[in-house]
Scaffold this active site. Structure first.
Site, short mmCIF file in Angstrom:
data_model
loop_
_atom_site.label_atom_id
_atom_site.label_comp_id
_atom_site.label_asym_id
_atom_site.label_seq_id
_atom_site.Cartn_x
_atom_site.Cartn_y
_atom_site.Cartn_z
CG ASN A 136 47.38 42.09 45.11
OD1 ASN A 136 47.93 41.46 44.20
ND2 ASN A 136 46.07 42.01 45.33
CG HIS A 146 40.59 41.74 38.26
ND1 HIS A 146 40.03 40.52 38.58
CD2 HIS A 146 41.10 42.23 39.41
CE1 HIS A 146 40.19 40.30 39.88
NE2 HIS A 146 40.84 41.31 40.41
CD GLU A 160 42.89 40.31 43.35
OE1 GLU A 160 41.85 40.82 42.86
OE2 GLU A 160 43.41 40.73 44.40
#
Ligand code: 9MR
Length: 367
Positions: free
Chosen positions: A204, A244, A274
């Site tokens: 990740n 993000h 995320e």
């Protein structure tokens, strides 16, 4: 608690089968949630959760249950949270999330076994490398082993690459790599596979989305990292792209599609893990801000979800009421207003971003 263990294949399989049937007829109003809009295309939608708030805030708990098929602990499964003092792990919060998920038929993405941040205080540079190695491997064995057979994914290693540090392979200059050598990554994946052979094991990372030279270098390093692990049969099954995003930053859809295609060609799957949208460059007006945030996310998701190797989307929280964006220096607004980077506002109402995500799911090719 064997009575509460659910077969995770049934959850997603069941949702997808139901979604297939629903797609033939008019969609029921009750199924108009992000998880159902995703499932109609064979995708999943999930959200990061703050476990303590599930019991302290009923509206938050209800929103998570209503909208998401997958939950991710925002903090509670990080090593520093699990083992605040050496040899005395505390799984209470992590177990509470697993119980919440089982009770509500949700999947869990474990996050994150090995990360250079948020490590236990007893891990200091005074410890010998062999002690670091032993501690890392037993943490993985104990944690992934505890939830064996119950995790959809594990983020095994988080944020190991930082090309601007100038190290071979684009590896980050940080603990683990410095103490154990970059081979720690492979050791972690092998240990996670031994501890939980059923979970999909993910690498990740962030900073992969935009067109500047730094993002380009991160994409190149990530692709090489994945190709190398696949070639050497290190069990990396998925790439987690944090996403993000930053509204107002130029996004090059074509370049992004190429990156995803290159990753997919290695055989690993992809998840957006995320997603949220920073709005510090946008004016204070809420309607204008929400529109720009939604449009930015939609352009990004349309490119990303076109790639069939992308299996699902997790937003980093569900409501602006609890978002790291409003609590972190680099993403807080200068005017002090709440950052509006998640699908629900701070009153749990759906925003244009909710609709942008739902419509991006509708628009995605079926898996
Ligand atoms: O959102 C998380 C915040 O609440 C925690 O304090 C912080 C440290 O544990 O981690 C944040 O989540 C990060 C995630 O674990 C990895 N990618 C970046 C996320 C935002 O900083």
């Amino acid at each position: 608690m064997p009575g509460q263990v659910i077969d995770r294949r049934q959850v997603l399989g069941g949702a997808a089968a139901l979604a297939g049937a629903v797609a033939l007829g008019p969609p029921a109003a009750a199924s108009d949630t992000l998880k159902d809009r995703a499932a109609r295309r064979g995708l999943f939608y999930g959200a990061a959760v703050q476990v303590g708030r599930l019991s302290s805030d009923p509206a938050y708990r209800a929103a998570i249950i209503r909208e998401s098929a997958v939950v991710v602990p925002e903090w509670e499964m990080k090593w520093g949270a699990l083992e605040p003092s050496r040899g005395k792990p505390d799984f209470a919060r992590a177990d509470a999330l697993m119980d919440f998920a089982a009770e509500n038929g949700l999947e869990v993405r474990g996050h994150a076994l090995v990360w250079f941040r948020h490590i236990p205080p007893f891990l200091t540079k005074d410890l010998a490398p062999e002690e670091w190695r032993r501690a890392m491997l037993s943490h993985i064995e104990r944690t992934a082993g505890r939830y064996r057979g119950r995790m959809l994914h594990w983020d095994v290693v988080n944020e190991a690459l930082e090309p601007k540090d100038g190290r071979p392979g684009g590896f980050r200059k940080a603990v683990f790599g410095e103490i154990l050598g970059d081979i720690y990554v492979d050791e972690a994946f092998h240990a996670a596979q031994a501890a939980d052979p059923a979970a999909k094991l993910y690498y990740n990372d962030y900073g992969l989305d935009y067109t500047d030279a730094e993002s380009e270098a991160r994409r190149r390093a990530t692709l090489a990292f994945v190709e190398d692990r696949v070639a050497r049969k290190v069990p990396v099954h998925g790439l987690g792209i944090q996403a993000h995003l930053q509204a107002g930053r130029p996004f090059d859809a074509e370049r992004y599609r190429r990156f995803l295609k290159d990753i997919a060609a290695t055989g690993v799957e992809i998840a957006l893990t995320e997603l949220d949208v920073k709005d510090r460059r946008l004016p204070p007006d809420i309607a204008q801000r929400d529109r720009a945030v939604a449009d930015h996310a939609r352009a990004f998701l349309d490119a990303a979800l076109d790639e069939r190797a992308v299996k699902g989307v997790v937003t980093w929280g569900i409501t602006d009421r609890y978002s790291w964006l409003s609590a972190t220096k680099g993403s807080m607004r200068d005017d002090g207003l709440t950052v509006r980077g998640l699908p629900l506002d701070d009153d749990m109402q759906r925003k244009p971003l909710w609709h942008a995500i739902a419509e991006a799911f509708d628009h995605a090719p079926s898996r």
